[in-house]
Design a protein around this motif. Structure first.
Motif, short mmCIF file in Angstrom:
data_model
loop_
_atom_site.label_atom_id
_atom_site.label_comp_id
_atom_site.label_asym_id
_atom_site.label_seq_id
_atom_site.Cartn_x
_atom_site.Cartn_y
_atom_site.Cartn_z
N ASP A 1 22.76 -33.02 -27.10
CA ASP A 1 21.52 -33.69 -26.73
C ASP A 1 21.85 -35.00 -26.00
N SER B 1 22.07 -40.96 -19.54
CA SER B 1 20.83 -40.33 -19.04
C SER B 1 20.29 -41.08 -17.83
N ARG C 1 18.04 -29.76 -16.55
CA ARG C 1 16.71 -30.26 -16.94
C ARG C 1 16.38 -31.53 -16.17
N TRP D 1 22.91 -29.52 -22.63
CA TRP D 1 21.97 -29.03 -23.65
C TRP D 1 22.18 -27.53 -23.91
N ALA E 1 19.92 -37.07 -24.76
CA ALA E 1 18.98 -38.17 -25.06
C ALA E 1 19.62 -39.18 -26.01
N GLU E 2 20.67 -38.75 -26.71
CA GLU E 2 21.39 -39.68 -27.60
C GLU E 2 22.19 -40.72 -26.81
#
Ligand SMILES: N[C@@H](CCC(=O)N[C@@H](CS)C(=O)NCC(=O)O)C(=O)O
Length: 198
Positions: A171, A179, A198, A166, A173-174
């Motif tokens: 990102d 993840s 994170r 990040w 999260a894509e």
């Protein structure tokens, strides 16, 4: 055993992470990167490329995060982390090579541009990321770990620069499968984070 180390370096964190997970004790020697300490002795005596991490274990001195992972796993980590069989070693090596190539030139390089201001081709870093990340996403759709169906040094090599991707504007999260894999790594006993994660 000494590790010449920088806390925000993903390459150094690969070694710190693996050592923590495998219960290997390291003495960290912080290197003042901003002052250029890595371009002077004693670092350049150990690694003329002037790069860290560098590991010193008695008479053994090694540069390169992946070489260090293989050494530590073989010498102290057991076959769980670095297998004995030829085909299994090849399976782990594929990911170490991806780490040194696509991850280094993709997410790592994107972070070097955004976080540290290096004059690299940001577009190219995103193109490379756009090749390796969908590939990993597909692989992790049917695999819990990168190789051998269990945590190995392959996971320790790839995780760091994705955990801070990040900071390069990527990102994660894509990529739900990547993840979820990162969460599995964070849940391993004795896991340690790196700054910015994170
Ligand atoms: N292939 C090496 C790359 C090491 C590397 O590039 N380290 C960075 C810090 S993360 C460094 O020392 N850069 C200084 C330079 O290249 O001059 C590894 O995997 O350890």
């Amino acid at each position: 055993m000494k590790l010449y180390d920088l806390d925000v370096s993903g390459n150094c964190y690969k070694v710190r992470l693996f050592a923590a997970l495998a219960g290997i004790e390291l003495t960290l020697v912080p290197v003042d990167f901003m002052a250029g300490e890595h371009k002077r002795a004693p670092i350049t005596d150990l690694n003329p490329l002037g790069q860290i991490p560098v590991l010193v274990d008695g008479d053994v001195s090694l540069r390169d995060s992946h070489a260090i992972l293989v050494y530590l796993a073989r010498a102290y980590g057991g076959h769980q982390w670095w297998p004995e069989g030829a085909a299994q070693q090849g399976e782990v090596m594929q990911w170490l090579s991806n780490s040194a190539n696509e991850i280094q030139n993709g997410p790592n390089a994107a972070r070097l541009v955004d976080k540290f201001g290096l004059p690299l081709d940001k577009e190219r870093t995103l193109q490379v990321s756009g090749i390796i990340l969908p590939f990993m996403e597909q692989h992790l759709a049917s695999n819990e770990w990168l190789a051998l169906g269990r945590p190995t040094i392959a996971d320790c090599a790839i995780f760091p620069y994705l955990a801070v991707a990040w900071e390069g504007g990527i990102d994660m999260a894509e990529y739900p499968n990547i993840s979820a894999w990162m969460e599995r790594i964070k849940a391993l006993p004795n896991f340690v984070p790196m700054p910015g994660m994170r």
